[in-house]
Design an enzyme around this catalytic site. Sequence first.
Site, PDB file in Angstrom:
ATOM      1  N   CYS A 149       0.833  -1.208   0.000  1.00 22.28           N
ATOM      2  CA  CYS A 149       0.000   0.000   0.000  1.00 22.28           C
ATOM      3  C   CYS A 149       0.864   1.253   0.000  1.00 22.28           C
ATOM      4  O   CYS A 149       1.486   1.586   1.020  1.00 22.28           O
ATOM      5  CB  CYS A 149      -0.917  -0.021   1.218  1.00 22.28           C
ATOM      6  SG  CYS A 149      -1.910   1.470   1.377  1.00 22.28           S
ATOM      7  N   CYS A 152      -0.421   4.021   2.388  1.00 23.24           N
ATOM      8  CA  CYS A 152      -0.187   3.762   3.819  1.00 23.24           C
ATOM      9  C   CYS A 152       1.290   3.948   4.180  1.00 23.24           C
ATOM     10  O   CYS A 152       1.607   4.476   5.237  1.00 23.24           O
ATOM     11  CB  CYS A 152      -0.586   2.335   4.186  1.00 23.24           C
ATOM     12  SG  CYS A 152      -2.082   1.756   3.405  1.00 23.24           S
ATOM     13  N   ASP A 153       2.194   3.487   3.326  1.00 27.48           N
ATOM     14  CA  ASP A 153       3.601   3.375   3.732  1.00 27.48           C
ATOM     15  C   ASP A 153       4.580   4.244   2.940  1.00 27.48           C
ATOM     16  O   ASP A 153       5.768   4.285   3.269  1.00 27.48           O
ATOM     17  CB  ASP A 153       4.045   1.901   3.606  1.00 27.48           C
ATOM     18  CG  ASP A 153       3.240   1.000   4.523  1.00 27.48           C
ATOM     19  OD1 ASP A 153       2.849   1.470   5.611  1.00 27.48           O
ATOM     20  OD2 ASP A 153       2.988  -0.160   4.161  1.00 27.48           O
TER      21      ASP A 153
END
Length: 320
Positions: A149, A152-153
């Site tokens: 992701c 997200c990261d």
Amino acid sequence: MFNFSLGSNRSDVDISQIFDVVIMGAGPSGLTAAIYAGRYRLKTLLIEKKLVCGGQLATIAHVENYPGFDTTVSGSHLAQEMEKQAIKNGAWILQGHIESVNFTGQIKELNTPKGVIKTRAVIISTGAQPRMLNIPGEQQHIGKGVSYCATCDGHLFIDKTIAVIGGGNTALEETITLTKYAKKIFLIHRRNEFRADKIIQEKIRMIPEIEFMLNTTVKEIDFGKDNERKILVHTKGQDKTIHLDGVFIFVGIIPNSKPFLDALNLKEGFITSDEDMKTCIEGVFVSGDVRYKSLRQITTAVGEGATAAFSANKYLTEKR
Ligand code: NAP
């Protein structure tokens, strides 16, 4: 376990009642089905196993091809708006998961850790999840340098060197997202041609931070010793080591169809249906990424969600 989800202000739902329709999965397809079912004045329960609605949509930083937005819109924003709309139209949204189902009777039974939920009709919109490469070093470094992701990261890799693995729309779109953070990206794909749409291929070829590694497979992720992070790839007939800081893997999706394996017809793990979203069982409908089909887009997901709710309403009306 059931908790009332984020935006829901309808904390009065009694799950021992019989619902008209229960929708499983609150991605764009399930949320759209809930909006439509609510507007048909069906007693509608939407069940989502995650803490937030949106499914895969909630992880997309920039949606560029959803009609109505001439600039990009974030996936999580789009999902939140859909959720508000579902609640406004009367749907209950619960957090929880379905362990197994019994679709044999007129009243369908959904087994949850809290007990059995009963409903006259069901819409399965459980979506899909990222496929893993299943290579050495992958599993043990998830969240420690291996990610599925970008939204997200990505921020963990500011000015770092990373690899993106995959050649579909997700891989290329997420690579573009990651250029906001990383200083260098190896885009690694097993064939010499990308699967992604041509428009995004044209865009990505203009970005100087990206080094293309085609006809290349990743054999191992080695983040083991001395904080030295590297991957072993096979390219141009030989093995090669690439030193980097992180790896993002986007090699397709796996349908979330496990609870339905014995109950429904599946093809390659995806649930089959007709064009009205009817499965092989009366009163059970399917929509979105978990459905067997050729085009998986937000637009197709929402269209199918609407069609599934329409078909469920028609089915319930005819049964009365
Ligand atoms: P995808 O289209 O199935 O692409 C998967 C990619 O991963 C392919 O390039 C495939 O290579 C590669 N791959 C698969 N298994 C691999 C392995 N074991 N090792 C190395 N590479 C592997 O999956 P996706 O990109 O996740 O997209 C899923 C669906 O969502 C698609 O229908 C896509 O169009 C859709 N989508 C739409 C949007 C949008 O509307 N904006 C955005 C993202 C995704 P090969 O090409 O060699 O098979």
